[in-house]
Design an enzyme around this catalytic site. Structure first.
Site, PDB file in Angstrom:
ATOM      1  N   LYS A  17       0.849  -1.219   0.000  1.00 20.14           N
ATOM      2  CA  LYS A  17       0.000   0.000   0.000  1.00 20.14           C
ATOM      3  C   LYS A  17       0.864   1.240   0.000  1.00 20.14           C
ATOM      4  O   LYS A  17       2.031   1.218   0.409  1.00 20.14           O
ATOM      5  CB  LYS A  17      -0.933   0.031   1.219  1.00 20.14           C
ATOM      6  N   PRO A 100       9.403  -4.743  -0.003  1.00 17.41           N
ATOM      7  CA  PRO A 100      10.485  -4.451   0.943  1.00 17.41           C
ATOM      8  C   PRO A 100       9.957  -4.319   2.377  1.00 17.41           C
ATOM      9  O   PRO A 100       8.855  -3.808   2.594  1.00 17.41           O
ATOM     10  CB  PRO A 100      11.050  -3.122   0.445  1.00 17.41           C
ATOM     11  N   VAL A 101      10.758  -4.801   3.334  1.00 20.27           N
ATOM     12  CA  VAL A 101      10.341  -4.802   4.747  1.00 20.27           C
ATOM     13  C   VAL A 101      10.743  -3.468   5.409  1.00 20.27           C
ATOM     14  O   VAL A 101      11.796  -2.914   5.110  1.00 20.27           O
ATOM     15  CB  VAL A 101      11.027  -5.988   5.481  1.00 20.27           C
ATOM     16  N   ALA A 103       9.514  -0.429   5.166  1.00 24.32           N
ATOM     17  CA  ALA A 103       9.618   0.723   4.259  1.00 24.32           C
ATOM     18  C   ALA A 103       8.356   1.582   4.269  1.00 24.32           C
ATOM     19  O   ALA A 103       8.288   2.589   3.588  1.00 24.32           O
ATOM     20  CB  ALA A 103       9.891   0.234   2.840  1.00 24.32           C
ATOM     21  N   GLY A 104       7.330   1.173   5.056  1.00 23.84           N
ATOM     22  CA  GLY A 104       6.065   1.910   5.066  1.00 23.84           C
ATOM     23  C   GLY A 104       5.111   1.438   3.990  1.00 23.84           C
ATOM     24  O   GLY A 104       4.131   2.113   3.674  1.00 23.84           O
ATOM     25  N   LEU A 105       5.391   0.257   3.415  1.00 23.13           N
ATOM     26  CA  LEU A 105       4.559  -0.268   2.328  1.00 23.13           C
ATOM     27  C   LEU A 105       3.538  -1.298   2.813  1.00 23.13           C
ATOM     28  O   LEU A 105       2.785  -1.863   2.012  1.00 23.13           O
ATOM     29  CB  LEU A 105       5.442  -0.872   1.234  1.00 23.13           C
ATOM     30  N   GLY A 106       3.540  -1.584   4.113  1.00 24.38           N
ATOM     31  CA  GLY A 106       2.471  -2.401   4.709  1.00 24.38           C
ATOM     32  C   GLY A 106       2.565  -3.894   4.438  1.00 24.38           C
ATOM     33  O   GLY A 106       1.557  -4.603   4.598  1.00 24.38           O
ATOM     34  N   GLY A 107       3.719  -4.398   4.029  1.00 20.92           N
ATOM     35  CA  GLY A 107       3.843  -5.822   3.667  1.00 20.92           C
ATOM     36  C   GLY A 107       3.415  -6.773   4.779  1.00 20.92           C
ATOM     37  O   GLY A 107       2.651  -7.715   4.531  1.00 20.92           O
ATOM     38  N   ASP A 142      -3.080  -1.529  10.332  1.00 24.00           N
ATOM     39  CA  ASP A 142      -3.419  -1.418   8.900  1.00 24.00           C
ATOM     40  C   ASP A 142      -4.072  -2.674   8.331  1.00 24.00           C
ATOM     41  O   ASP A 142      -4.403  -2.710   7.146  1.00 24.00           O
ATOM     42  CB  ASP A 142      -2.150  -1.192   8.052  1.00 24.00           C
TER      43      ASP A 142
END
Ligand code: C5P
Length: 291
Positions: A17, A100-101, A103-107, A142
């Site tokens: 996200k 990527p872990v 990074a603020g991408l919500g994985g 999230d």
């Protein structure tokens, strides 16, 4: 989230996200901050495979960055479902990281939502959406958003999700620098007095609804960006390099460290990516809005 039954397994592609805007409204008595954010799922994915196991749930991954055992949100999702449904046998879960872990991408949150949906299917638990939503909200901030995906306005810690319909898809370039940001540290350094009225979620929502027809880009913003950049000065240069490469509205996602910018289409995105790759800024992705 894409769910594919394959023989005795269930396979899920879990999307990343972006926070198209992120406003911090105040500090709460539980130590968290009250947020107002618009989130968008994008075409960067982790892939998870679920199959039944006799013993407790086990997570297998080749990624060195993913927390192991009970610290992992995927394992916690499986355990929460077992407890809720009175199940004793777990699952074998294989996780292939594409997101990527840290990074603020919500994985991690997306993987957790994928586990709730996939195991509900694999174990034929038939839990309704509301029950999954309640479990998701308990497990983290999230996660409930990823049960819906697409575009949504999220409030509270992020768990109060209002889906937004008919938002035109956009083409993004996402850059993940080799730099780890602590979310806790960012919030600890956030001064609410920094808040001014120059950013506005309502305006962003209006921009989003008309960006397809007007040909303009929305005014993305992230209230945490100034704090993260202050703590990690190289991010200021990264944002400038992204703008210089032709990207518009360059903004940070989550508490960082990834930044994103928007382009007119794939051709322009590829041109920016070429330029950024020559500067070795980190991992660079072309990503599009997904539902
Ligand atoms: O969500 P996550 O567990 O990664 O957050 C790490 C820390 O960031 C929290 O323990 C809290 O200190 C801070 N935080 C916050 N308000 C939020 C989200 C995170 O204060 N909405």
């Amino acid at each position: 989230m894409e769910i594919i039954p394959r023989g005795i397994e269930v396979v899920v592609r879990a999307p990343a996200k972006l926070n198209l805007c992120l406003e911090v409204l105040g500090r709460r008595s539980d130590g968290y901050h009250e947020l107002e954010t618009v989130m968008q799922t994008i075409s960067i994915y982790d892939e998870l495979t679920f199959e039944n196991a006799e013993g407790p749930t086990r997570l297998v991954t080749e990624s060195p960055d993913v927390p192991h055992g009970a610290d992992n949100l995927v394992v916690r999702a499986a355990e929460a479902l077992c407890e809720h449904a009175g199940r004793t046998r777990g699952a074998l879960i294989r996780l292939q990281k594409g997101i990527p872990v840290g990074a603020g991408l919500g994985g991690g949150s997306s993987d957790c939502a994928a586990a709730l949906v996939a195991l509900n299917r694999l174990w034929a638990l038939d839990l309704p959406r509301e029950a999954l939503h309640a479990l998701a909200s308990r497990l983290g901030s999230d996660i409930a958003f990823f049960l819906h995906g697409g575009t949504a306005l999220c409030r509270g810690r992020g768990e109060k999700v209002s889906p937004l319909e008919n938002v035109p898809p956009l083409t993004y370039v996402v850059v993940c620098p080799a730099l780890s940001v602590s979310t806790k540290e960012v919030y600890e350094n956030f001064g609410l007095s920094l808040t001014t009225d120059s950013f506005n979620t309502k305006l962003l929502l209006e921009d989003l609804s008309k960006c397809g027809s007007s040909g303009t880009f929305p005014n993305f913003f992230n209230r945490l960006e100034a704090v993260t950049v202050e703590l990690h000065k190289p991010l200021k240069l990264l944002a400038r390099q992204m703008t210089d490469s032709g990207l518009e509205r360059v903004t940070m996602t989550g508490s960082g460290s990834a930044f994103f910018g928007v382009t007119r289409g794939r051709k322009e995105a590829r041109e920016s990516i070429e330029k950024l790759k020559r500067l070795t800024v980190g991992k660079v992705f072309l990503a599009e809005s997904v539902g």
